[in-house]
Design an enzyme around this catalytic site. Structure first.
Site, PDB file in Angstrom:
ATOM      1  N   GLY B  86       0.800  -1.219   0.000  1.00 18.12           N
ATOM      2  CA  GLY B  86       0.000   0.000   0.000  1.00 18.12           C
ATOM      3  C   GLY B  86       0.832   1.268   0.000  1.00 18.12           C
ATOM      4  CG  ASN B 113       8.067   4.231  -8.349  1.00 18.79           C
ATOM      5  OD1 ASN B 113       7.000   4.615  -7.874  1.00 18.79           O
ATOM      6  ND2 ASN B 113       8.132   3.305  -9.290  1.00 18.79           N
ATOM      7  CB  CYS B 144       0.497   1.100  -6.909  1.00 12.11           C
ATOM      8  SG  CYS B 144       0.355   0.210  -5.340  1.00 12.11           S
ATOM      9  CB  THR B 285      10.348 -11.010  -6.153  1.00 15.52           C
ATOM     10  OG1 THR B 285       9.196 -10.200  -6.383  1.00 15.52           O
ATOM     11  CG2 THR B 285      10.027 -12.053  -5.108  1.00 15.52           C
TER      12      THR B 285
END
Lengths: 313, 321
Positions: B86, B113, B144, B285
């Protein structure tokens, strides 16, 4: 390079060798992994409360990256065995594919790890403080390491309370089964990992199969009513959120300082992904709070700062 | 001695050229961090030689600080990870005060960003950031999936993509604008084209794929925000396909470089994205799991070029047959 000059390396990614692998209790194991060279230098500084992120797979196998994420484990002890080598102990409960992989590792196998991570417990300044170390289940490991450190620093008023659902979860770590039935609150050298620092403990089991019949908070409450402490007391604890919340509320009601070592679902463990957020009060007003990260702001927090009501238990 | 020198010189000359350019910004190599997985500045310094990378992309910055979503925020899935952080971040003011001075110490290009709820917020954050000369570009996060207004609502509608990119472009005419696209659309070439038409310099693709997980015992979603974005090796084939499509149908002709991302874990993965049309790649990741992968990927690309006697990485960009 161009990084700030004051920085010293506090953590690293290392390959470690499994040196010893024992059973601690039912589905719970203790693994000792050996760190040498730069890993030795880094881990020599590890402190109680800190944790490691273990890759529970071959990290270089891109075709079968399962389980994908590392798993965090508290450091249960650091044993310096030579001038260039040390063992760290990790105690884990087999609950999923990551811990199952760990269980399968034999002495000599290599494990990739990142650590040591997180902050650490702050020791009481006064060596005469009455200290309670409370661990529930696999919340015990940081308490073992903390007992080692406290004793090293000359603290001598330490009582540990080891909680488990049933005796079977501790059975291989128990050294002395002769807990007096009449007086289960009499602390003694019952658990191997506490005994190495000569730390006496009380065992509390939910089902009453060993030691005190009840949870750790009930055990602490009962102990204190029998042995009121005159000195300033302090609690250090680690375990599931429900247990920590109960201890935090108990400590607050008795005006006892309490540090909690929090568990959390983590992805990276190094402050990047922001997964392991816990709500922490940022002023005396409980409306002012932030999410703090268990991995880098914690895992150890002052229990009063955690907004327990905002945590799903 | 002479012979030795000759050999060294020869070796040096035959070392492949890894540098790439994103419009006017030169990256020493094509491997960068992905936003949201490498912190604001030097969080990774113990684990990665950051000055060896091609570039650094910070996590998302919004105008006001954001607490982020309630836990649980991540969940592991087979070869993947769901997240619903979030956009938790310190906010523009703290970022400018505390983080930007540190960013100045990077010797590699740094990209910030930017996320927001409204076009005005994107513009305000972008305008403030472009005043810092050591920021090489802005990556505009219009994708997002984890905050209601935070990007994806812009990112899925071509008209909104155009309006947002156009507004930021108008207010920041000179800074390199990278637009980060969402894969959660029917036809990504449409949103890619809208971004380019509105003045995007570079496309970043792709952000995470929307997903969820359910706890069958509580019958509740696992994630506190119910849904999240899927990343990791599980999404790589899909991300690669989208990069390939956008390169072939939109970006190549428009001469717009692509930063490819989505499940990159190894040099092999990175090279696949480059062959498919990515000028550079971001690793996300996998950095959370194995930060050392970043420099290993760079070395792996170098080895690949050496093995096939390819003088420059640029020779293989989009060379998929």
């Amino acid at each position: 390079m161009n990084t700030p000059n004051t920085h010293t390396t506090q953590k690293g990614e290392f390959s470690a060798r499994v040196a010893q692998h024992d059973t601690f209790g039912y589905d719970i194991f203790s693994i000792h992994i050996e760190l040498v060279g730069p890993a030795f230098a880094t881990f020599k500084q590890a402190k109680p409360g800190q944790f490691v992120q273990l890759a529970c797979r071959d990290i270089s196998n891109y075709h079968c990256p399962t389980p994908l994420l590392r798993r965090p484990f508290s450091i249960a002890g650091v044993n310096i065995i030579s001038e260039e080598s040390l063992l760290i102990e990790v105690i884990y409960h087999v609950v999923g594919p990551g811990t199952k992989w760990l269980q399968d590792q034999k002495v000599g196998n290599k494990i990739n790890l990142i650590g040591p991570l997180g902050n650490n417990f702050k020791l009481p300044e006064n060596q005469d403080s009455q200290i309670f170390l409370i661990g529930g289940g696999v919340g015990l490991p940081p308490m073992f390491f903390l007992a080692d450190q406290l004793v090293n620093y000359g603290h001598n008023q330490i009582i540990a309370i080891a909680g488990a659902r049933s005796s079977k979860y501790l059975e291989n770590a128990i050294e002395n089964h002769l807990i007096p039935i009449q007086n289960p609150l009499e602390a003694n050298l019952y658990l191997k990992q506490f005994s190495r620092s000569n730390t006496k403990c009380i065992i509390a089991t939910d089902d009453g199969s060993l030691g005190f019949h009840g949870n750790v908070v009930q055990a602490l409450d009962a102990y204190l009513s029998k042995n009121p402490c005159n000195n300033q007391a302090q609690i250090f604890c680690c375990g599931p959120h429900g247990m920590l919340k109960s201890i935090a509320l108990f400590a607050q009601s008795r005006h006892i300082e309490c540090q909690v070592c929090m568990e959390a679902y983590m992805a990276c463990g190094i402050g990047l992904c922001q997964s392991c957020a816990v709500p922490v009060q940022t002023s005396s007003n409980t409306d002012e709070w932030q999410y703090k990260l268990v991995c880098t702001n914690g895992p150890v927090f002052n229990s009063k700062m955690i907004l327990w009501d905002k945590i799903e238990i | 001695m002479d012979r030795n020198n000759r050999e060294i010189k020869q070796k040096y000359l035959s070392e492949p050229d890894l540098s790439v350019t994103l419009k006017n910004v030169r990256l020493p190599n094509p491997v960068m961090t992905a936003s949201g997985t490498s912190g604001y500045t030097f969080e990774l310094r113990d684990l990665v030689q950051l000055d060896q990378l091609g570039g650094f992309i910070t996590k998302s910055i919004t105008l006001e600080p954001r607490k982020g979503n309630p836990p649980q925020r991540t969940f592991e899935t087979p070869a993947g990870m769901l997240n619903s952080i979030g956009l938790a971040n310190v906010g523009l003011e703290v970022f400018c005060e505390e983080k930007i001075p540190l960013l100045q110490r990077f010797s590699i290009p740094v990209f910030v960003n930017v996320a927001g709820k409204t076009i005005d917020e994107y513009v305000a954050v972008s305008q403030r950031l472009m005043s810092f000369s050591h920021i090489s570009g802005l990556e505009i996060n219009i994708s997002c999936p984890n905050v209601k207004e935070g990007g994806i609502t812009f990112g899925t509608d071509p008209k909104s993509v155009f309006d947002l990119v156009h507004a930021v472009r108008q207010s920041c005419p000179d800074i390199l604008l990278i637009i980060k696209l969402t894969p959660n659309v029917t036809d990504i070439t449409v949103t890619a084209r809208a971004a380019i038409d509105a003045g995007a310099d570079v496309l970043s693709m792709v952000n995470t794929f929307l997903g969820m997980a359910i706890n069958i015992h509580t019958r509740k979603p696992v994630l506190g925000a119910r849904t999240g974005g899927l990343s990791g090796p599980a999404i790589k084939p899909m991300a690669l396909y989208l990069v390939s499509r956008v390169y072939q149908e939109v970006a190549r002709e428009a001469n717009i470089p692509i930063i490819g991302m989505g499940g990159i874990s190894s040099a092999q993965d990175a090279i696949e994205f480059i062959l498919a049309g990515a000028t550079a790649v971001s690793v996300g990741t996998q950095v959370l799991i194995h930060p050392g992968c970043l420099t290993q990927i760079i070395q792996g690309i170098k080895n690949y070029l050496t093995e096939y006697k390819i003088p420059s990485i640029r020779d293989i960009t989009g060379s998929l047959e």
